[in-house]
Design a protein around this motif. Structure first.
Motif, mmCIF file in Angstrom:
data_model
loop_
_atom_site.group_PDB
_atom_site.id
_atom_site.type_symbol
_atom_site.label_atom_id
_atom_site.label_comp_id
_atom_site.label_asym_id
_atom_site.label_seq_id
_atom_site.Cartn_x
_atom_site.Cartn_y
_atom_site.Cartn_z
ATOM 1 N N LYS A 193 0.856 -1.192 0.000
ATOM 2 C CA LYS A 193 0.000 0.000 0.000
ATOM 3 C C LYS A 193 0.889 1.238 0.000
ATOM 4 C CE LYS A 193 -3.446 -2.582 2.628
ATOM 5 N NZ LYS A 193 -4.218 -2.659 3.893
ATOM 6 N N ARG A 194 1.008 1.878 -1.168
ATOM 7 C CA ARG A 194 1.966 2.962 -1.323
ATOM 8 C C ARG A 194 1.632 4.158 -0.451
ATOM 9 N NH1 ARG A 194 3.419 4.563 -7.363
ATOM 10 N NH2 ARG A 194 4.131 2.386 -7.204
ATOM 11 N N VAL A 195 0.371 4.590 -0.460
ATOM 12 C CA VAL A 195 -0.015 5.773 0.314
ATOM 13 C C VAL A 195 0.187 5.520 1.808
ATOM 14 C CG1 VAL A 195 -1.910 7.342 0.890
ATOM 15 C CG2 VAL A 195 -1.650 6.505 -1.453
ATOM 16 N N THR A 196 -0.242 4.356 2.266
ATOM 17 C CA THR A 196 -0.067 4.010 3.683
ATOM 18 C C THR A 196 1.407 3.940 4.058
ATOM 19 O OG1 THR A 196 -2.129 2.736 3.590
ATOM 20 C CG2 THR A 196 -0.683 2.330 5.454
ATOM 21 N N SER A 197 2.222 3.353 3.171
ATOM 22 C CA SER A 197 3.658 3.248 3.446
ATOM 23 C C SER A 197 4.296 4.625 3.585
ATOM 24 C CB SER A 197 4.341 2.464 2.322
ATOM 25 O OG SER A 197 3.842 1.146 2.250
ATOM 26 N N TYR A 198 3.981 5.552 2.654
ATOM 27 C CA TYR A 198 4.539 6.900 2.725
ATOM 28 C C TYR A 198 4.105 7.607 4.005
ATOM 29 C CZ TYR A 198 6.138 6.558 -2.116
ATOM 30 O OH TYR A 198 6.786 6.189 -3.266
ATOM 31 N N PHE A 199 2.827 7.482 4.314
ATOM 32 C CA PHE A 199 2.297 8.160 5.497
ATOM 33 C C PHE A 199 2.956 7.639 6.773
ATOM 34 C CE2 PHE A 199 -0.796 8.105 9.002
ATOM 35 C CZ PHE A 199 -0.969 9.472 9.171
ATOM 36 N N LEU A 200 3.048 6.318 6.909
ATOM 37 C CA LEU A 200 3.640 5.738 8.116
ATOM 38 C C LEU A 200 5.146 6.004 8.191
ATOM 39 C CD1 LEU A 200 1.737 2.332 8.295
ATOM 40 C CD2 LEU A 200 1.380 4.361 9.694
ATOM 41 N N GLU A 201 5.814 6.011 7.036
ATOM 42 C CA GLU A 201 7.259 6.297 7.025
ATOM 43 C C GLU A 201 7.528 7.714 7.514
ATOM 44 O OE1 GLU A 201 11.078 4.747 6.303
ATOM 45 O OE2 GLU A 201 9.205 3.732 5.755
ATOM 46 N N ILE A 202 6.803 8.669 6.978
ATOM 47 C CA ILE A 202 6.984 10.072 7.384
ATOM 48 C C ILE A 202 6.613 10.253 8.853
ATOM 49 C CG2 ILE A 202 6.174 12.433 7.001
ATOM 50 C CD1 ILE A 202 5.809 11.658 4.041
ATOM 51 N N SER A 203 5.501 9.638 9.262
ATOM 52 C CA SER A 203 5.068 9.759 10.659
ATOM 53 C C SER A 203 6.097 9.142 11.605
ATOM 54 C CB SER A 203 3.713 9.075 10.844
ATOM 55 O OG SER A 203 2.731 9.661 10.013
ATOM 56 N N PHE A 204 6.677 8.023 11.200
ATOM 57 C CA PHE A 204 7.672 7.361 12.045
ATOM 58 C C PHE A 204 8.878 8.245 12.278
ATOM 59 C CE2 PHE A 204 11.642 4.894 12.120
ATOM 60 C CZ PHE A 204 11.464 4.206 13.305
ATOM 61 N N TRP A 205 9.448 8.801 11.225
ATOM 62 C CA TRP A 205 10.660 9.613 11.374
ATOM 63 C C TRP A 205 10.373 10.933 12.086
ATOM 64 C CZ3 TRP A 205 15.005 7.356 11.390
ATOM 65 C CH2 TRP A 205 15.232 6.240 10.593
ATOM 66 N N LEU A 206 9.203 11.499 11.861
ATOM 67 C CA LEU A 206 8.845 12.707 12.621
ATOM 68 C C LEU A 206 8.722 12.401 14.109
ATOM 69 C CD1 LEU A 206 6.177 14.436 10.316
ATOM 70 C CD2 LEU A 206 8.503 15.236 10.829
ATOM 71 N N LEU A 207 8.120 11.255 14.424
ATOM 72 C CA LEU A 207 7.973 10.868 15.827
ATOM 73 C C LEU A 207 9.332 10.625 16.479
ATOM 74 C CD1 LEU A 207 6.136 10.070 18.191
ATOM 75 C CD2 LEU A 207 6.104 7.739 17.273
ATOM 76 N N GLN A 208 10.243 9.957 15.768
ATOM 77 C CA GLN A 208 11.570 9.706 16.336
ATOM 78 C C GLN A 208 12.340 11.009 16.542
ATOM 79 O OE1 GLN A 208 11.728 6.648 17.390
ATOM 80 N NE2 GLN A 208 9.825 6.385 16.217
ATOM 81 N N THR A 209 12.195 11.950 15.606
ATOM 82 C CA THR A 209 12.848 13.253 15.760
ATOM 83 C C THR A 209 12.335 13.978 16.997
ATOM 84 O OG1 THR A 209 13.089 13.409 13.352
ATOM 85 C CG2 THR A 209 13.325 15.455 14.617
ATOM 86 N N LEU A 210 11.012 13.946 17.191
ATOM 87 C CA LEU A 210 10.437 14.607 18.366
ATOM 88 C C LEU A 210 10.887 13.937 19.666
ATOM 89 C CD1 LEU A 210 6.782 15.236 17.092
ATOM 90 C CD2 LEU A 210 8.584 16.940 17.452
ATOM 91 N N ILE A 211 10.947 12.614 19.666
ATOM 92 C CA ILE A 211 11.369 11.896 20.886
ATOM 93 C C ILE A 211 12.819 12.226 21.244
ATOM 94 C CG2 ILE A 211 11.861 9.595 21.831
ATOM 95 C CD1 ILE A 211 9.409 8.583 20.308
ATOM 96 N N ILE A 212 13.712 12.193 20.241
ATOM 97 C CA ILE A 212 15.128 12.476 20.506
ATOM 98 C C ILE A 212 15.323 13.932 20.929
ATOM 99 C CG2 ILE A 212 17.408 12.622 19.424
ATOM 100 C CD1 ILE A 212 16.629 10.185 17.749
ATOM 101 N N PHE A 213 14.610 14.840 20.265
ATOM 102 C CA PHE A 213 14.738 16.248 20.653
ATOM 103 C C PHE A 213 14.188 16.485 22.061
ATOM 104 C CE2 PHE A 213 13.242 20.654 20.873
ATOM 105 C CZ PHE A 213 14.422 21.326 20.558
ATOM 106 N N TYR A 214 13.126 15.765 22.424
ATOM 107 C CA TYR A 214 12.579 15.910 23.772
ATOM 108 C C TYR A 214 13.584 15.429 24.816
ATOM 109 C CZ TYR A 214 9.503 15.338 27.803
ATOM 110 O OH TYR A 214 8.946 15.414 29.058
ATOM 111 N N CYS A 215 14.270 14.303 24.524
ATOM 112 C CA CYS A 215 15.318 13.827 25.443
ATOM 113 C C CYS A 215 16.436 14.855 25.558
ATOM 114 C CB CYS A 215 15.867 12.501 24.940
ATOM 115 S SG CYS A 215 14.681 11.129 24.975
#
Length: 199
Positions: free
Chosen positions: A37-59
């Motif tokens: 599922k291309r649209v789902t893959s793009y959405f989850l990929e972008i959401s994943f990396w944004l979430l990891q960026t926020l978590i690391i910056f919060y730490c």
């Protein structure tokens, strides 16, 4: 920034790099479920990396109020490289073991739900439907008996009057007999269908 804060920042960034490797491998392990599922893959990929960026910056924010230095990226890269070199294979095996455990737990509760909920409801439904069908068959037979009792005097009178019936009327009844036979067969099949006694 004091030396202790710098040391704590580097330690947190190294751990964040290790965490990033773990999070990435976990995400890649489950990404096979939406790979096509291309649209789902793009959405989850972008959401994943944004979430990891926020978590690391919060730490980082908790340690040094979000102050960014070059060594922070180097420490994070060091932790990620350490994970890839030494912990990657071990974590993947551990992840598969945890997935197998959760899958087994899920299957156990699924079977337990079927055994304790679905099967009793199924048996209750079958018993109730059998009772209803049995009562319906009794009602149909009772109505058929009553109908025969009601028609018996008329049939008896018809047989007594048969010698006095004109021949033309007999021929007319004889021609109409296929219609009555068809109606009788249709009624019989309908009753058998309703009482679940199909041949």
């Amino acid at each position: 920034m004091t030396l202790s804060v710098q040391f704590a920042t580097m330690a947190i960034m190294v751990l964040s790099g290790i965490y990033l490797g773990i999070a990435q491998d976990t995400f890649r392990r489950f990404s096979v479920h939406w790979k096509g599922k291309r649209v789902t893959s793009y959405f989850l990929e972008i959401s994943f990396w944004l979430l990891q960026t926020l978590i690391i910056f919060y730490c980082l924010f908790l340690v040094n109020a979000g102050e960014i230095r070059l060594y922070i990226f180097l420490a994070c890269l060091l932790g990620f490289s350490f994970y890839q070199a030494l912990l990657n294979t071990l974590y993947k095996r551990l992840l598969e073991r945890v997935i197998d455990i959760f899958r087994a737990i899920f299957q156990f509760f699924k079977r337990l739900f079927i055994l304790l909920i679905i099967m009793p409801l199924k048996w209750i439904f079958l018993v109730c439907s059998s009772v209803i069908i049995f009562l319906f068959q009794i009602v149909i037979k009772l109505l058929g008996f009553i109908f025969k009792v009601i028609l018996f005097p008329f049939l008896l009178i018809g047989r007594m009057l048969q010698p006095f019936i004109p021949e033309k009327f007999k021929k007319l009844l004889h021609k109409s007999s296929p219609i009555y036979s068809t109606i009788r067969i249709k009624l019989k099949k309908g009753i058998e269908y309703l009482t679940f006694r199909r041949r």
